[in-house]
Design an enzyme around this catalytic site. Sequence first.
Site, short mmCIF file in Angstrom:
data_model
loop_
_atom_site.label_atom_id
_atom_site.label_comp_id
_atom_site.label_asym_id
_atom_site.label_seq_id
_atom_site.Cartn_x
_atom_site.Cartn_y
_atom_site.Cartn_z
N GLU A 162 39.06 30.42 39.37
CA GLU A 162 39.51 31.68 38.76
C GLU A 162 39.15 31.65 37.28
O GLU A 162 39.40 30.66 36.59
CB GLU A 162 41.02 31.83 38.92
CG GLU A 162 41.62 33.02 38.20
CD GLU A 162 43.15 33.06 38.30
OE1 GLU A 162 43.77 33.61 37.36
OE2 GLU A 162 43.71 32.56 39.28
N GLU A 167 43.68 38.61 29.64
CA GLU A 167 45.01 38.53 30.23
C GLU A 167 46.03 38.56 29.10
O GLU A 167 45.89 37.85 28.10
CB GLU A 167 45.18 37.26 31.06
CG GLU A 167 46.54 37.19 31.76
CD GLU A 167 46.68 35.98 32.66
OE1 GLU A 167 47.57 35.99 33.53
OE2 GLU A 167 45.89 35.00 32.50
#
Length: 346
Positions: A162, A167
């Site tokens: 990932e 974010e």
Amino acid sequence: MKQPYSPRSWSLRKKPIASPELLVGTAILAVLFNLIQGAKAQAYPDYSSIRYQLLDSYGGPSFFDQFNYFSGDDPTDGYVTYVNRGTAQSLNLTSATDTTATLRVDASTPNPSGGRNSVRVESKNTYNSGLFIFDIIHTPYGCGTWPALWLTDGPNWPNNGEIDILESHNHGSHGNEMSLHTTGGCSMDGGERRQSGTSLEGNCDIGSDGNAGCGVTGDLGTYGVGFNGGGGGVYALELRDAGIRIWNFPRASIPSDINDGSSPDPSSWGIPLADFPSTNCDIGSHFRNLNIVANIDLCGELAGTSTHYTQMYNCPGSCTDFVANNPSQFEDAYWEFGGIRVYQAS
């Protein structure tokens, strides 16, 4: 026939017969060998120029045709209902024009049952490597929000890795956090890194530090109000065997080879915001078959914790109560993209 001289073949019984000078010389050679091998192991990877050619372009009214809408239960226990494409379009949670594509949280429905409506889209195409250019006009923010733009192979997570490109959570004013999440054997500790961001945890293994991953944070202008206020900008991700690098360019400072779209050259862009070199991580074996994912989660395992929701941002009440009872507070909870381009090595 006498065997060749070879200390490796000596028995324990014969070793004391060797002279002190020979033993000292052998020890020095061993130390030098180990130092050389250690230097090789810690060497910074070769990020020399690669010629890239356009592979995929996401933009215009057909932007969402190239994505699947995730509508299952949120894997991170958010107070959110991810809706399918038909529902998203009827509620105006996704829309696309000739120049922009937008993903929103429902900012009108009071007291939703089971979680506020939102969107998570995943590209139909998958990638093992490449150069990814994200033109981003607006990043989502607001109490209770947990937005992300990332690459992963959801059905096979964490085996294929990932990469979190953007974010943040709640007001998002602490800057963007970029991170890798992997199976064991991938670390950013112990090697040189060339980046302008600030390193966090070094172990990328999801089994370490509660799946914190190995992260890098940017300054306050890399996300939220600070980023949006300048008209957004471009995030660029390079994924190659040498490592993973992420750049952030404000709207007024986008390199010309990105703007013209011909053949962008990351080697000319200077120090990246985040650098994840392959020194102690086999990039090719840890990252493959990756979809582009964009979503806006609500509360959940990050944004809804007291550490982040209350202590860091002083958001009111409980996260789920706030999300349920204050739909108008999510008017700024949206992604707006100018487009996405993916290049491959030619």
